[in-house]
Scaffold this active site. Sequence first.
Site, PDB file in Angstrom:
ATOM      1  N   GLU A 167       4.083  -5.664  -8.607  1.00  0.00           N
ATOM      2  CA  GLU A 167       3.453  -6.840  -9.102  1.00  0.00           C
ATOM      3  C   GLU A 167       4.413  -7.795  -8.919  1.00  0.00           C
ATOM      4  O   GLU A 167       3.690  -9.020  -8.661  1.00  0.00           O
ATOM      5  CB  GLU A 167       3.416  -6.346 -10.394  1.00  0.00           C
ATOM      6  CG  GLU A 167       2.176  -5.519 -10.767  1.00  0.00           C
ATOM      7  CD  GLU A 167       2.649  -4.118 -11.810  1.00  0.00           C
ATOM      8  OE1 GLU A 167       3.657  -4.235 -12.257  1.00  0.00           O
ATOM      9  OE2 GLU A 167       1.745  -3.434 -11.714  1.00  0.00           O
ATOM     10  N   ARG A 206      11.635   3.745  -1.623  1.00  0.00           N
ATOM     11  CA  ARG A 206      11.086   3.078  -2.795  1.00  0.00           C
ATOM     12  C   ARG A 206      12.206   2.298  -3.629  1.00  0.00           C
ATOM     13  O   ARG A 206      12.239   1.103  -3.996  1.00  0.00           O
ATOM     14  CB  ARG A 206      10.060   3.447  -3.647  1.00  0.00           C
ATOM     15  CG  ARG A 206       9.507   2.814  -4.411  1.00  0.00           C
ATOM     16  CD  ARG A 206       8.489   1.515  -3.933  1.00  0.00           C
ATOM     17  NE  ARG A 206       8.111   0.777  -4.784  1.00  0.00           N
ATOM     18  CZ  ARG A 206       7.017  -0.326  -4.683  1.00  0.00           C
ATOM     19  NH1 ARG A 206       6.954  -0.719  -3.390  1.00  0.00           N
ATOM     20  NH2 ARG A 206       6.475  -0.772  -5.488  1.00  0.00           N
ATOM     21  N   MET A 239      17.144  -4.676   0.080  1.00  0.00           N
ATOM     22  CA  MET A 239      16.156  -4.849  -0.641  1.00  0.00           C
ATOM     23  C   MET A 239      15.494  -6.356  -0.233  1.00  0.00           C
ATOM     24  O   MET A 239      16.004  -6.885   0.422  1.00  0.00           O
ATOM     25  CB  MET A 239      16.650  -5.338  -2.060  1.00  0.00           C
ATOM     26  CG  MET A 239      17.249  -3.926  -2.988  1.00  0.00           C
ATOM     27  SD  MET A 239      15.949  -2.798  -3.016  1.00  0.00           S
ATOM     28  CE  MET A 239      15.011  -3.448  -4.184  1.00  0.00           C
ATOM     29  N   GLU A 253      13.146  -6.599   2.288  1.00  0.00           N
ATOM     30  CA  GLU A 253      12.968  -6.639   3.510  1.00  0.00           C
ATOM     31  C   GLU A 253      11.626  -5.820   4.200  1.00  0.00           C
ATOM     32  O   GLU A 253      11.378  -5.743   5.411  1.00  0.00           O
ATOM     33  CB  GLU A 253      14.200  -6.455   4.547  1.00  0.00           C
ATOM     34  CG  GLU A 253      15.279  -7.371   4.444  1.00  0.00           C
ATOM     35  CD  GLU A 253      16.232  -6.955   5.526  1.00  0.00           C
ATOM     36  OE1 GLU A 253      16.739  -8.069   6.268  1.00  0.00           O
ATOM     37  OE2 GLU A 253      16.622  -6.069   5.786  1.00  0.00           O
ATOM     38  N   ASN A 313       1.107  -0.594  -1.923  1.00  0.00           N
ATOM     39  CA  ASN A 313       0.431  -1.568  -1.449  1.00  0.00           C
ATOM     40  C   ASN A 313       0.187  -1.424   0.090  1.00  0.00           C
ATOM     41  O   ASN A 313       0.989  -1.595   1.039  1.00  0.00           O
ATOM     42  CB  ASN A 313       0.912  -2.828  -1.597  1.00  0.00           C
ATOM     43  CG  ASN A 313      -0.166  -3.965  -1.286  1.00  0.00           C
ATOM     44  OD1 ASN A 313      -1.134  -3.620  -0.945  1.00  0.00           O
ATOM     45  ND2 ASN A 313       0.333  -5.308  -1.394  1.00  0.00           N
ATOM     46  N   PRO A 314      -1.018  -0.888   0.644  1.00  0.00           N
ATOM     47  CA  PRO A 314      -1.133  -0.877   2.129  1.00  0.00           C
ATOM     48  C   PRO A 314      -1.287  -2.299   2.820  1.00  0.00           C
ATOM     49  O   PRO A 314      -1.257  -2.276   4.134  1.00  0.00           O
ATOM     50  CB  PRO A 314      -2.341  -0.069   2.287  1.00  0.00           C
ATOM     51  CG  PRO A 314      -3.246  -0.176   0.973  1.00  0.00           C
ATOM     52  CD  PRO A 314      -2.075  -0.745   0.130  1.00  0.00           C
ATOM     53  N   LEU A 315      -1.538  -3.079   2.128  1.00  0.00           N
ATOM     54  CA  LEU A 315      -2.013  -4.334   2.639  1.00  0.00           C
ATOM     55  C   LEU A 315      -0.849  -5.299   3.377  1.00  0.00           C
ATOM     56  O   LEU A 315      -0.916  -6.118   4.259  1.00  0.00           O
ATOM     57  CB  LEU A 315      -2.549  -5.169   1.537  1.00  0.00           C
ATOM     58  CG  LEU A 315      -4.023  -4.798   1.140  1.00  0.00           C
ATOM     59  CD1 LEU A 315      -4.530  -6.023  -0.277  1.00  0.00           C
ATOM     60  CD2 LEU A 315      -5.003  -4.743   2.131  1.00  0.00           C
ATOM     61  N   GLU A 316       0.462  -4.866   2.913  1.00  0.00           N
ATOM     62  CA  GLU A 316       1.530  -5.644   3.721  1.00  0.00           C
ATOM     63  C   GLU A 316       1.683  -4.989   5.125  1.00  0.00           C
ATOM     64  O   GLU A 316       1.990  -5.946   5.903  1.00  0.00           O
ATOM     65  CB  GLU A 316       2.748  -5.021   2.818  1.00  0.00           C
ATOM     66  CG  GLU A 316       2.881  -5.745   1.463  1.00  0.00           C
ATOM     67  CD  GLU A 316       3.853  -5.180   0.603  1.00  0.00           C
ATOM     68  OE1 GLU A 316       4.362  -6.161  -0.257  1.00  0.00           O
ATOM     69  OE2 GLU A 316       4.295  -3.956   0.683  1.00  0.00           O
TER      70      GLU A 316
END
Length: 426
Positions: free
Chosen positions: A61, A270, A310, A312, A336-339
């Site tokens: 988020e 993660r 962190m 990157e 998030n797959p959009l990155e």
Amino acid sequence: MLFFLIYQVIFYCIQPLIWLRLLYRSFKNSGYRKRIFERYGFCRKKVRPGGIVLHSVSVGETLAAVPLVRALKNRYPNLPITITTMTPTGSERVLSAFGKEVSHVYLPYDLWGSIRRFLNSTRPRIVIIMETELWPNLIYQLHKRKIPLIIANARLSERSYRGYSRIRPLMKPLLRQTTLLCAQHQSDAERFIDLGLRRSQITITGSIKFDISITPDLAARAVTLRRQWAPNRPIWIAASTHQGEDEIIFEAHKSLLLQFPNLLLIVVPRHPERFSKVKQLADNYSLSYITRQSGMIPEESTQVIVADTMGELLLLYGVADIAFVGGSLVEVGGHNPLEAAAHALPVIMGPHVFNFTAICKKLSSDQALLIIHDKQELVKKITNLLNDADYRRYFGRNAVEVIEKNHGALEKLLESIEPYLPQRRH
């Protein structure tokens, strides 16, 4: 009111357990031992009052909020912005993205005194909460002080909806004390309405996560890093991995090395407290690895890069040819797959994508996402993609087109927020 009283009594009574939990978590991340007073609303000298308070609970988020914060700073340059998070990792992301451009503190625990101190110190004109963080005390005190509360980029999965449905009589008054909820999708809106929110309190903006873009500077840095690391080697990245996934990833990589001996894997855990565990796993699987933090350049014999830094991930996606997005082979719900899609990469995920159901449906239906269920399927999909450059480009091109088709949620969100803020000077 009886509910609030019981809620408060319970929350105050469990504080010793919360302190023990912080202590336990601090053994893995020392940040949990620091800035304890902020968690009880003591932040007067750390914030500039009278502006916008934006809360983002998690790292995901926080990243999604970055373009929103930049847009708010551009539109309302005279309004101070305070960003709150709950974790040291989220805090690090805020500081790395904005430095001293914004104030940053932890959102206090939802105790009457803590929230009162926090609001007295920040004196916000408006509070924006990213996605769905419903804290009864915070909502009640904002409503009592007539401070607008906007829930931005709101989503409510079927799984979460079923949980909230069990306490529908408590959810209804809580939701009705919010000012505006900006839902990602119609399905999210309908679930909130069923829980008690009025239709007049909802607008549908889409997901601001589609408003992602790769800056020329980032693209140039990614190209440079690729040339340094592996100009003539194929690379795949396993991003935002969790416990239980890294083993699958390393086993898959071992199998892939039999067919593609020069294949390089970048694995990005993660959570930073798992960096050392992942390095140990690489040793256990007899994989030759280096770490990102070491600054070393991979040799021909290097098989894995453990990304132990962190902030990157977006850069590292730009180095890869194929992306696996974690939290999806274990029941975390996916990340998030959009990155990855923004870099025109073919994206692979496991079956557990309930955190991004609508986004994954869009990507899948437009041939931009491959869903796998186990190591064998992962190996097969990566093999096919590595063997066929046109197949890779096809999925990558589709991924970028999905982002372009769904772009614009950020502008809709800003328009929804605008009536609650001072008039802009044009």
